[in-house]
Design an enzyme around this catalytic site. Structure first.
Site, PDB file in Angstrom:
ATOM      1  N   CYS A   1     -16.510-102.121  35.461  1.00 38.39           N
ATOM      2  CA  CYS A   1     -15.209-102.212  34.804  1.00 38.39           C
ATOM      3  C   CYS A   1     -15.197-101.409  33.513  1.00 38.39           C
ATOM      4  O   CYS A   1     -15.766-101.837  32.499  1.00 38.39           O
ATOM      5  CB  CYS A   1     -14.867-103.668  34.512  1.00 38.39           C
TER       6      CYS A   1
ATOM      7  N   CYS B   1     -13.345-103.124  30.638  1.00 37.13           N
ATOM      8  CA  CYS B   1     -14.119-104.217  30.048  1.00 37.13           C
ATOM      9  C   CYS B   1     -15.239-103.710  29.144  1.00 37.13           C
ATOM     10  O   CYS B   1     -15.452-104.232  28.044  1.00 37.13           O
ATOM     11  CB  CYS B   1     -14.750-105.069  31.147  1.00 37.13           C
ATOM     12  N   ASP B   2     -15.976-102.703  29.604  1.00 36.00           N
ATOM     13  CA  ASP B   2     -17.241-102.352  28.963  1.00 36.00           C
ATOM     14  C   ASP B   2     -17.309-100.961  28.345  1.00 36.00           C
ATOM     15  O   ASP B   2     -18.300-100.622  27.697  1.00 36.00           O
ATOM     16  CB  ASP B   2     -18.377-102.473  29.991  1.00 36.00           C
TER      17      ASP B   2
END
Length: 310
Positions: free
Chosen positions: A136, A139-140
Site C-alpha cells: 500500500c 499507507c507506507d
C-alpha cells in the site's frame, strides 16, 4: 451443536468497516454481533502507524482498532471469535455457521470480510513485511522519502501507485513480468512521462533480500533470457492483485466472476437483508476511510431494512 443465538444483525468481519456498521446498527437499538476469525481491527493490527485517517495526525494501528472497538460496543454490540463457514437462507432469516460449532440466526447480515493482498510467495517477502515490503503506497510511502523503491506489477494499481510514490521517492523502478504493461493507456502515458520512473520488462522477482533491519534489494530473473540479476533498493511495493475473502459465500450467488461481492450504492446485495462493505467489494480505494464510509451506510440501511420487516 451449541444453541442457536439470535440477533437482529450479524456482521461478519470486525475491521474498520464492520465495527462502524456495528456502531450505527446498535445505536439504532438493534441487537448486533460482530464475528471475526481474528482480533477485532483486522489489518489495523498489522499497521505500525496511520497518518491518513481524518481526525488523527498520526496514530498506531492497534490503538485506532481499540478506539473503534470501544465506539462499536458502547451501544451494546457484541463480539465473538470464529470463522464463518456458511450463510444460509431460512425465509427472511439468515443462518450463520462458524468453525467453532456455533450457529447464529439474524434478520440481516453484513459481509465485511475484506480481501488479502496477493503475494509473490518468494523468499524474504514475509520476513521483510513491514520492514520494507509493502502492499500500500498510500499507507507506507511517506516512510521512504528520497529513497529508491521497486514496484512489482504491470496493471493499473502498480503503475498508479508507482506514480504516487514518485512524489516521495527519489526513484521508482517498476518490474513487469510480461513484455508490456497491462495498465490503461492513459495511466501508462502519465507514468512514461515521469522522469523518476523506469520500467524493466520480462522480469520476475525471485527473492527479496535485506539485512537484519530492512530491505536492501531484490533478486531477479529475466523471463526471456533466463539471466539472473540483483537490484538494490530501499523498499518493495507489491501489486499483483487482491484476493477477496468470500469463499464462505459462494452458495449465495452474490459474487462476480472474480469473487467480489456485488452491491448497489446502498451496500445491498441481490439478496434482501444481506449487505457487503469495504474491501470485499470491487472498490477503487482500499483504505480505512472508505471502509468506514461503507460501514456507516450499511449500518443505517440495516436499520431501514429491519424496520420495513415489521
Amino acid at each position: 451443536m451449541a444453541e442457536n443465538k439470535q440477533y437482529d444483525v450479524v456482521i461478519i468481519g470486525a475491521g474498520p468497516g464492520g465495527m462502524t456498521a456495528a456502531m450505527y446498527a446498535s445505536r439504532a437499538n438493534l441487537s448486533v454481533l460482530m464475528l471475526d476469525r481474528g482480533a477485532y481491527g483486522g489489518n489495523l493490527n498489522n499497521t505500525a502507524e496511520i497518518e491518513n485517517y481524518t481526525g488523527f495526525k498520526k496514530i498506531k494501528g492497534p490503538e485506532l482498532a481499540q478506539q473503534m472497538y470501544d465506539g462499536a460496543t458502547q451501544f451494546g454490540a457484541e463480539y465473538a471469535y470464529g470463522t464463518v463457514t456458511k450463510v444460509e437462507l431460512d425465509g427472511n432469516l439468515k443462518k450463520i455457521t462458524t468453525d467453532m460449532d456455533e450457529t447464529y440466526t439474524a434478520k440481516a447480515v453484513v459481509i465485511a470480510t475484506g480481501s488479502d493482498h496477493r503475494r509473490l510467495d518468494v523468499p524474504g517477502e514475509e520476513d521483510f513485511s513491514g520492514r520494507g515490503v509493502s502492499y500500500c503506497a498510500v499507507c507506507d510511502g511517506a516512510f521512504f522519502k528520497n529513497k529508491h523503491l521497486i514496484v512489482v506489477g504491470g496493471g493499473d494499481a502498480a503503475v498508479e501507485e508507482g506514480v504516487y510514490l514518485t512524489q516521495l521517492a527519489s526513484k521508482v523502478t517498476v518490474l513487469v513480468r510480461r513484455d508490456e504493461l497491462r495498465a490503461e493507456p492513459i495511466i501508462q502515458a502519465e507514468a512514461m512521462n515521469n522522469d523518476k520512473m523506469e520500467f524493466i520488462y520480462n522480469t520476475s522477482v525471485t527473492e527479496i533480500i535485506g539485512d537484519d533491519i530492512k530491505v536492501t534489494g531484490v533478486k531477479t530473473h529475466n523471463n526471456k533470457t533466463g539471466e539472473e540479476g540483483k537490484i538494490a533498493a530501499d523498499g518493495v511495493f507489491i501489486y499483483v492483485g487482491n484476493i477477496p475473502m468470500t469463499t464462505s459465500f459462494t452458495n449465495l450467488n452474490i459474487l462476480d466472476d472474480q469473487g467480489w461481492v456485488k452491491t448497489d450504492d446502498r451496500m445491498q446485495t441481490a439478496i434482501p437483508g444481506i449487505f457487503a462493505i469495504g474491501d470485499v467489494r470491487e472498490t477503487p480505494l482500499r483504505q480505512v476511510a472508505t471502509a468506514v464510509g461503507d460501514g456507516a451506510i450499511a449500518g443505517q440501511q440495516v436499520y431501514e431494512y429491519i424496520k420495513s420487516m415489521n
